[in-house]
Scaffold this motif. Structure first.
Motif, PDB file in Angstrom:
ATOM      1  N   ARG A 134       0.824  -1.215   0.000  1.00 58.42           N
ATOM      2  CA  ARG A 134       0.000   0.000   0.000  1.00 58.42           C
ATOM      3  C   ARG A 134       0.856   1.262   0.000  1.00 58.42           C
ATOM      4  NH1 ARG A 134      -3.890  -3.003   3.910  1.00 58.42           N
ATOM      5  NH2 ARG A 134      -5.312  -3.913   2.388  1.00 58.42           N
ATOM      6  N   ASN A 135       1.993   1.216   0.667  1.00 58.09           N
ATOM      7  CA  ASN A 135       2.928   2.339   0.651  1.00 58.09           C
ATOM      8  C   ASN A 135       3.435   2.568  -0.777  1.00 58.09           C
ATOM      9  OD1 ASN A 135       4.689   4.376   1.387  1.00 58.09           O
ATOM     10  ND2 ASN A 135       6.189   3.010   2.311  1.00 58.09           N
ATOM     11  N   TYR A 136       3.790   1.492  -1.470  1.00 53.68           N
ATOM     12  CA  TYR A 136       4.237   1.605  -2.865  1.00 53.68           C
ATOM     13  C   TYR A 136       3.132   2.196  -3.737  1.00 53.68           C
ATOM     14  CZ  TYR A 136       8.347  -1.335  -1.888  1.00 53.68           C
ATOM     15  OH  TYR A 136       9.525  -1.840  -1.407  1.00 53.68           O
ATOM     16  N   LEU A 137       1.890   1.826  -3.464  1.00 53.99           N
ATOM     17  CA  LEU A 137       0.760   2.374  -4.220  1.00 53.99           C
ATOM     18  C   LEU A 137       0.641   3.881  -3.992  1.00 53.99           C
ATOM     19  CD1 LEU A 137      -1.840  -0.437  -3.558  1.00 53.99           C
ATOM     20  CD2 LEU A 137      -0.953   0.233  -5.793  1.00 53.99           C
ATOM     21  N   ARG A 138       0.718   4.298  -2.724  1.00 51.82           N
ATOM     22  CA  ARG A 138       0.613   5.732  -2.399  1.00 51.82           C
ATOM     23  C   ARG A 138       1.724   6.541  -3.051  1.00 51.82           C
ATOM     24  NH1 ARG A 138      -0.856   3.731   2.651  1.00 51.82           N
ATOM     25  NH2 ARG A 138       1.272   3.889   3.417  1.00 51.82           N
ATOM     26  N   ARG A 139       2.926   5.991  -3.092  1.00 55.75           N
ATOM     27  CA  ARG A 139       4.073   6.698  -3.662  1.00 55.75           C
ATOM     28  C   ARG A 139       4.127   6.636  -5.184  1.00 55.75           C
ATOM     29  NH1 ARG A 139       8.636   7.468  -0.066  1.00 55.75           N
ATOM     30  NH2 ARG A 139       7.998   6.986   2.048  1.00 55.75           N
TER      31      ARG A 139
END
Length: 60
Positions: free
Chosen positions: A29-34
Motif C-alpha cells: 500500500r505504501n508503494y501504491l501511495r508513492r
C-alpha cells in the motif's frame, strides 16, 4: 490470439501480491501511495488487482 499454453498469469489482490513478494500489505500500500506500483485493474467491488510481473523486478 494466444494459445491456451500462453494464457496470461492470474491477477492478484494486494494480500496475494504481498505474500508472493514476501512483504506486508502495508509495504504494498505504501508503494501504491508513492506511485511505485499501480493496479492492473479493479473489480466491480473495488478490489485492486495486480499483474505478478512487478515481482520479478529488481532495483537497478
Amino acid at each position: 490470439m494466444a494459445a491456451k499454453d500462453e494464457a496470461a498469469p492470474p491477477l492478484m489482490t494486494v494480500r496475494q501480491l504481498a505474500q508472493q513478494g514476501d512483504v506486508t500489505v502495508h509495504v504494498v500500500r505504501n508503494y501504491l501511495r508513492r506511485g511505485l506500483l499501480r493496479a492492473a485493474t479493479h473489480t466491480e467491488s473495488g478490489y485492486q488487482l495486480f499483474d505478478p510481473a512487478p515481482l520479478s523486478r529488481t532495483p537497478g
